[in-house]
Design an enzyme around this catalytic site. Sequence first.
Site, PDB file in Angstrom:
ATOM      1  N   SER A  40       0.827  -1.259   0.065  1.00  0.00           N
ATOM      2  CA  SER A  40       0.038   0.128   0.142  1.00  0.00           C
ATOM      3  C   SER A  40       0.778   1.182   0.070  1.00  0.00           C
ATOM      4  O   SER A  40       2.073   1.316   0.506  1.00  0.00           O
ATOM      5  CB  SER A  40      -0.894   0.240   1.033  1.00  0.00           C
ATOM      6  N   GLU A  76      -9.820   1.776   4.047  1.00  0.00           N
ATOM      7  CA  GLU A  76      -9.727   3.200   3.360  1.00  0.00           C
ATOM      8  C   GLU A  76     -10.910   3.659   2.785  1.00  0.00           C
ATOM      9  O   GLU A  76     -11.531   4.897   2.717  1.00  0.00           O
ATOM     10  CB  GLU A  76      -8.845   2.697   2.137  1.00  0.00           C
ATOM     11  N   HIS A  79      -7.544  -3.795   4.598  1.00  0.00           N
ATOM     12  CA  HIS A  79      -6.961  -2.390   4.604  1.00  0.00           C
ATOM     13  C   HIS A  79      -7.820  -1.358   3.585  1.00  0.00           C
ATOM     14  O   HIS A  79      -8.139  -0.307   3.916  1.00  0.00           O
ATOM     15  CB  HIS A  79      -5.463  -2.303   4.166  1.00  0.00           C
ATOM     16  N   ASN A  80      -8.030  -1.889   2.315  1.00  0.00           N
ATOM     17  CA  ASN A  80      -8.460  -0.995   1.380  1.00  0.00           C
ATOM     18  C   ASN A  80      -9.976  -0.797   1.658  1.00  0.00           C
ATOM     19  O   ASN A  80     -10.438   0.373   1.367  1.00  0.00           O
ATOM     20  CB  ASN A  80      -8.430  -1.510   0.018  1.00  0.00           C
ATOM     21  N   LYS A  85      -4.661  -6.835   3.145  1.00  0.00           N
ATOM     22  CA  LYS A  85      -4.495  -5.558   2.242  1.00  0.00           C
ATOM     23  C   LYS A  85      -6.060  -5.484   1.680  1.00  0.00           C
ATOM     24  O   LYS A  85      -6.215  -4.102   1.535  1.00  0.00           O
ATOM     25  CB  LYS A  85      -3.662  -6.137   1.003  1.00  0.00           C
TER      26      LYS A  85
END
Length: 475
Positions: free
Chosen positions: A128, A189, A185-186, A182
Site C-alpha cells: 500500500s 480506506e 485495509h482497502n 491488504k
Amino acid sequence: TQAQIGVTGLAVMGANLARNLARHGHTVAVHNRSHHRTKALIEEHGHEGDFVACETPEELVAALERPRRVLIMVKAGAPTDAVIEEFAPLLEPGDMLVDGGNAHFADTRRREAALREQGIHFVGAGVSGGEEGALLGPSIMPGGSAESYEALGPMLEDIAAKVDGVPCCTHIGPDGAGHFVKMVHNGIEYADMQLIAEAYDLLRQGLGRSPAELADVFAAWNEGELSSYLIEITAEVLRQVDAATGGPLVDVIADRAEQKGTGRWTVQIALDLGVPVSGIAEAVFARSLSGHADLRAAARGLPGPSRVPAGSVGEEFVEDVRRALYASKIVAYAQGFDQIGAGSAEYGWDVDPGALATIWRGGCIIRAVFLDRIREAYEAEDKPVTLLAAPYFAEALTLAQDSWRRVVAKAAELGIPVPGFSTALAYYDSLRAERLPAALIQGQRDFFGAHTYQRVDREGSFHTLWSGDRTEVEA
Ligand code: NBP
C-alpha cells in the site's frame, strides 16, 4: 554480479519498487513483457543504483543469486497467472515468487498451494502507498511461509516506510493472509474516505462554508487526534483551484466515485464470514449509488425537508462534526479489525492485530496517528473483543457520542445524506443495547416458517403452535 532480487512488471508500481530496492543498495534484475519499459527504466533511473536489465524471464532467473527472489508487479488476475506460468518452470525448490499486486486472497491461496508442490515459496504481499509509497517507502503485508519471510523480510523491511524507526512491514501469516489484510485495509480506506466526504458535505451544506474555508478546517483537524494522510490530502484537494473556471476544483469534478474492487471484495468476504462491516459496506454502496445516473436523475425532483429552521446550525457544528467523524472512524476500523480476526480464525493464519496496526502507521493510505492507539489496545494484557470497548476508544466514544447524535439528527433534518455516520452510530447503539429487536424477528421466523427460537430463561429450542392453540412446544 548476481542480483539479490528480480522485479518483473515495470509499470509504475514495479518500476518504483525496483528503484526503491536499488536505492537501498540491492542489485535488482529488472524485466517487463514489453522491453521498452525496461529500457526506459534504465535510461531514466539507471544511475540510481545497480540494475541488471533482462529481456526474457530466462535472463532474469539466470541473473539471480540463490535462493532466487522474483517480485511480480503485473495487473492482478489472469496476467499474474500468466507470469507465474512463465516463471515457475524456470525456478528450483527453495526459490521465492512474490506477488505484490492486488490479488484476491483466494487466488493467492490457490497459487501458493500449487507452487508449494514444486517446493517454490509463493508469497502474496499486499503493498500500500500508491506510486509514491512504492518509491519512498510503502507499507508491505507479506503472507506465505515463515521460512520465505526469513529470506525476504530483511529486504522488504529495508524498503518499507519507517515510523519511530520501526519498518512498516511484518510477516502477516501463511498463504493468503497478506492479501487478505491488504483487502481489508482497502475496505477501511473506503470507509474512512466516505466519512471524510460526509464531514465535508455537512459543513459545506450545513454551514455554507466554501471549499477553501473547509481546507483550513481539515488542515486544523490534521493537527489533532484525526491526524492522518487522508485528512491531509483532503485539505489539499479542497484548496485546489481549477485553472479553467477559476473556481474550486472539487466543484467541477464529476460526482461519481469509482472503484477497482478491493472494497467490494471486503464486503463480499465479510458477508461470507458473517462479520458486520456496515461502515465499509455503506462506503462501497455510496460509491455505487453515486455512479447510478439513472436512479439519481429519476429521483432528483423528490422533495427534501419542507422546513429547515433558519440559523439552526451554528459555529459549534464544526466541532460536533469533528467528533462524529472520529467516532465513526473508530467504528469503521473496529469492524475492519473484526473482519481480520474472523478471516484469521477461518483460515488459521494467527494474524497479530497489534503488529498490523504498527505497520499501517506509515507508508499506506490509511496511515494515521490513531493507529498507534489501536496498536496499544491490541498490545494490552486484556485483549479487546471489540476496539470500541478498549479503554482509550470507549472514552473517545463517550466524549464524542452527544456530538455524534446531534450531527446524525441534524443531517436527517437538513436532508444531507450521511450513510457512513449513521450506520456507525447504529452499530454503536446496537452493540451496547441491552435487548435487540432480533427477538421479534425470531418470533416472526417461527410464525411463518416454524424456525423455532431459544428462550432467555430455559435451555432448548421452542416453537409456538401459531396456527393451532398457540401453546409452546419444545422443538
Ligand atoms: P498495472 O496494473 O497497470 O499492470 C501493468 C503491468 O502488467 C505491465 O508491466 C504489463 O506489461 C503487465 N502485464 C499485463 Br497488463 N499483462 C501481462 C501478461 N499477460 N504477462 C506479463 N505482463 C503483463 O500496473 P501497476 O499500476 O504498476 O500495478 C501493478 C500491481 O500493483 C497491480 O496488481 C495493482 O493492482 C497493484 N497496486 C497498484 C497500486 C497503484 O497505486 N497503482 C497500489 C498498490 C498495488 P506490459 O508493459 O508488457 O503491458
